[in-house]
Design an enzyme around this catalytic site. Structure first.
Site, PDB file in Angstrom:
ATOM      1  N   TYR A 287      30.284 -17.151  18.237  1.00  0.00           N
ATOM      2  CA  TYR A 287      29.734 -16.459  19.388  1.00  0.00           C
ATOM      3  C   TYR A 287      30.824 -15.210  20.089  1.00  0.00           C
ATOM      4  O   TYR A 287      32.031 -15.860  20.588  1.00  0.00           O
ATOM      5  CB  TYR A 287      29.292 -17.455  20.697  1.00  0.00           C
ATOM      6  CG  TYR A 287      28.428 -16.766  21.512  1.00  0.00           C
ATOM      7  CD1 TYR A 287      27.109 -16.693  21.285  1.00  0.00           C
ATOM      8  CD2 TYR A 287      28.735 -16.266  22.854  1.00  0.00           C
ATOM      9  CE1 TYR A 287      26.069 -16.210  22.242  1.00  0.00           C
ATOM     10  CE2 TYR A 287      27.740 -15.578  23.681  1.00  0.00           C
ATOM     11  CZ  TYR A 287      26.644 -15.540  23.450  1.00  0.00           C
ATOM     12  OH  TYR A 287      25.612 -15.017  24.282  1.00  0.00           O
ATOM     13  N   TYR A 337      23.231  -7.614  19.821  1.00  0.00           N
ATOM     14  CA  TYR A 337      23.328  -8.796  20.939  1.00  0.00           C
ATOM     15  C   TYR A 337      22.404  -9.302  21.318  1.00  0.00           C
ATOM     16  O   TYR A 337      21.434  -8.700  21.735  1.00  0.00           O
ATOM     17  CB  TYR A 337      23.947  -8.182  22.043  1.00  0.00           C
ATOM     18  CG  TYR A 337      24.368  -8.895  23.262  1.00  0.00           C
ATOM     19  CD1 TYR A 337      25.020 -10.407  22.881  1.00  0.00           C
ATOM     20  CD2 TYR A 337      23.958  -8.653  24.487  1.00  0.00           C
ATOM     21  CE1 TYR A 337      25.285 -11.172  24.262  1.00  0.00           C
ATOM     22  CE2 TYR A 337      24.112  -9.533  25.599  1.00  0.00           C
ATOM     23  CZ  TYR A 337      24.995 -10.617  25.293  1.00  0.00           C
ATOM     24  OH  TYR A 337      25.056 -11.601  26.386  1.00  0.00           O
TER      25      TYR A 337
END
Lengths: 386, 145
Positions: A287, A337
């Site tokens: 992440y 994203y």
């Protein structure tokens, strides 16, 4: 916890177009992503009997998505969440299938993250004080952006471990390099040099714009089913070896306690469930809402020792051919994203060897890790294999 | 002082059921911290029960107005993310680790501090800035000031 190792699989992945200005709604983006994932799996929409999504009040509902796919499912679920929600909802899907409630679940994240609601912007300050745990102790000091919250962690951690701004730059450069091989990456055609990176002024120290994830309009979808049902799909199944999630910070308000992150606790259980060690991992999706978040997780998940993470990334280990090719589509720093789901899609494609014969494929990769970070206080992660 | 006539644009700490004693003390230029009578842990920010053990036996301890600390971590913010900060950039946001209670760290801006002088471990002192007629905000200044 029941043993789920290798008994469930991701059988379909898909995404919508990604842009700064979609000119359409999150429902349309979700439909595009869902249809792509269903096609990828070789399923019919009516084979999906569970729909789940995570959002921050910026999406369409699972009920709406199912409706306009022409499906009347058994189960719809919408949770409020960002990072780590992909992994947590996959765990929910596995649990519901294990309980005999569902057969096949589609999980999606769809947002106009650029042209619509932008993370951390435009909120009423008084609302934020109430909405955030301990908000009254941070908002009056101007601290309202994740860049400022995570920056506080980063400054201390870098001070203690010797990580430098240039080390953060190596994370960015590695992912931007991957984006140059991915025509669908938003920053495809926009390579980054260390000189440019170091010359870019900070927004909130130690982060400049390159250290920060993109804000885009985009929908992503993933389909989960049992290993048995996966045999009916046309795609190559990617099996779930193990999963783990964790909330930490005993003091609840993470602004006061910046020395630990939830990923520290997830790692041990994750490897135990999957029956592997960090040495067994061939490819990673870590992440990456901010560059430093990757560094901190590399330490937490045991890919480099505390104090050695800077050297690990400077040696090129996150790049193709390195020890741990990471975020090989460009990650959230340079591909797109969606609070982590695009990184999950990429790890599936790598493990299926979808890029075979191109310079994007991590050669012979068999086992991959995908980590989520909702913040220092919540993490979820999974280990997958082909 | 011009503050009485110029409206304060930045967010004002909201008092609620659980944190009011902290902010009431701050308005009097004092620091009060919530402490658990059972496990002796401090809860900062304060809450309905002890965040360490869940006990409801929490009370506020008065620490007075001579509060010193060291910078535990910081962020230098070059963009405003909230109203009122646009005219005071860059803003230094820091966590001060209290000398009296090292397990407690309190966020504040470091005022009267140049960015080049800022470093982890530097000594700071709590000060209170009157932001409205009846409200005051705890802040940090370098201890040498």
């Amino acid at each position: 916890m029941g043993i789920i190792k290798d008994r469930y699989a991701i059988v379909g992945v898909g995404e919508s177009e990604r842009s700064r200005k979609s000119g359409t709604t999150p429902l349309h983006l979700a439909l595009d992503a869902a249809k792509a994932a269903i096609k990828d799996a070789g399923l019919k929409a009516t084979d999906i009997d569970g729909f789940m999504n995570y959002n921050e009040g910026d999406s369409c509902t699972s009920h709406q998505l199912a409706t306009y796919l022409g499906v009347r499912p058994k189960y719809v679920k919408d949770i409020q969440g960002g990072g780590a929600s992909t992994e947590m909802l996959i765990a929910d899907a596995v649990a519901l299938i294990e309980a005999g409630q569902l057969n096949t679940v589609l999980i999606y994240r769809s947002m106009n993250g650029s042209s619509g609601t932008r993370v951390g912007r435009g909120y009423d300050p008084d609302m934020l004080q109430g909405a955030l745990a301990g908000g009254s102790f941070v908002i009056p000091y101007g601290s309202a952006s994740p860049s400022q919250w995570f920056g506080m962690y980063a400054t201390r951690h870098m001070h203690e471990t010797g990580i430098t701004k240039e080390h953060l730059g190596h994370v960015c450069l590695s992912f931007y390099e991957h984006a140059q091989r991915n025509p669908k990456a938003f920053l495809h055609g926009k390579p980054l040099t260390m000189e440019n990176y170091l010359a870019t002024p900070d927004i909130s120290s130690p982060f400049n714009i390159h250290d920060s994830c993109l804000e885009l309009d985009e929908g992503n979808a993933i389909i989960v089913t049992s290993a048995e049902k996966a045999q009916d799909c046309t795609s190559k199944p990617v099996y779930i070896m193990g999963m783990s999630a964790r909330q930490c910070h005993p003091h609840a308000h993470y602004w006061n306690d910046i020395d630990q992150v939830a990923s520290d606790y997830v790692a041990e259980e994750l490897y135990e469930n999957a029956g592997v060690t960090p040495d067994d991992i061939d490819v990673a999706s870590i992440y990456d809402c901010f560059s430093w978040v990757v560094m901190r997780q590399l330490e937490a998940y045991g890919f480099a020792k505390r104090g050695e993470v800077g050297d690990f990334v400077a040696e090129g280990n996150l790049k193709m051919g390195g020890k741990l090719p990471t975020n090989t589509a460009g990650g959230m720093l340079s591909e797109g994203y969606t609070h982590g789901m695009n990184n999950a899609i990429e790890i599936v494609r790598q493990l299926r060897h979808d890029y075979e014969g191109t310079d994007r494929q991590v050669e012979d990769c068999k086992i991959g890790i995908c980590t989520g970070w909702a913040g220092p206080d919540i993490a979820g992660a999974m280990i997958l294999r082909n | 002082m011009t503050q009485a006539t110029t409206a304060y644009q930045k967010p004002i700490p909201l008092k609620d059921l659980d944190n009011a004693p902290y902010w009431d003390a701050a308005d009097q230029h004092q620091l009060a911290l919530q402490k658990c009578d059972d496990c002796q842990a401090y809860s900062q920010p304060p809450g309905p029960t002890c965040a360490k053990c869940g006990s409801a036996n929490v009370r506020f301890e008065q620490l007075g107005d001579d509060i010193t600390a060291t910078v535990y971590s910081y962020v230098v913010s070059y963009r405003p993310f909230l109203p009122g900060f646009q005219d005071e950039l860059p803003t230094i946001i820091a966590l001060g680790q209290l000398d009296q209670v090292p397990e407690v760290k309190i966020m504040g801006n470091i005022l009267k501090c140049e960015e080049k002088d800022l470093q982890i471990g530097m000594p700071i002192r709590m000060t209170w800035v009157d932001i409205t007629e009846d409200r005051a905000l705890p802040q940090w200044i370098p201890a040498t000031n």
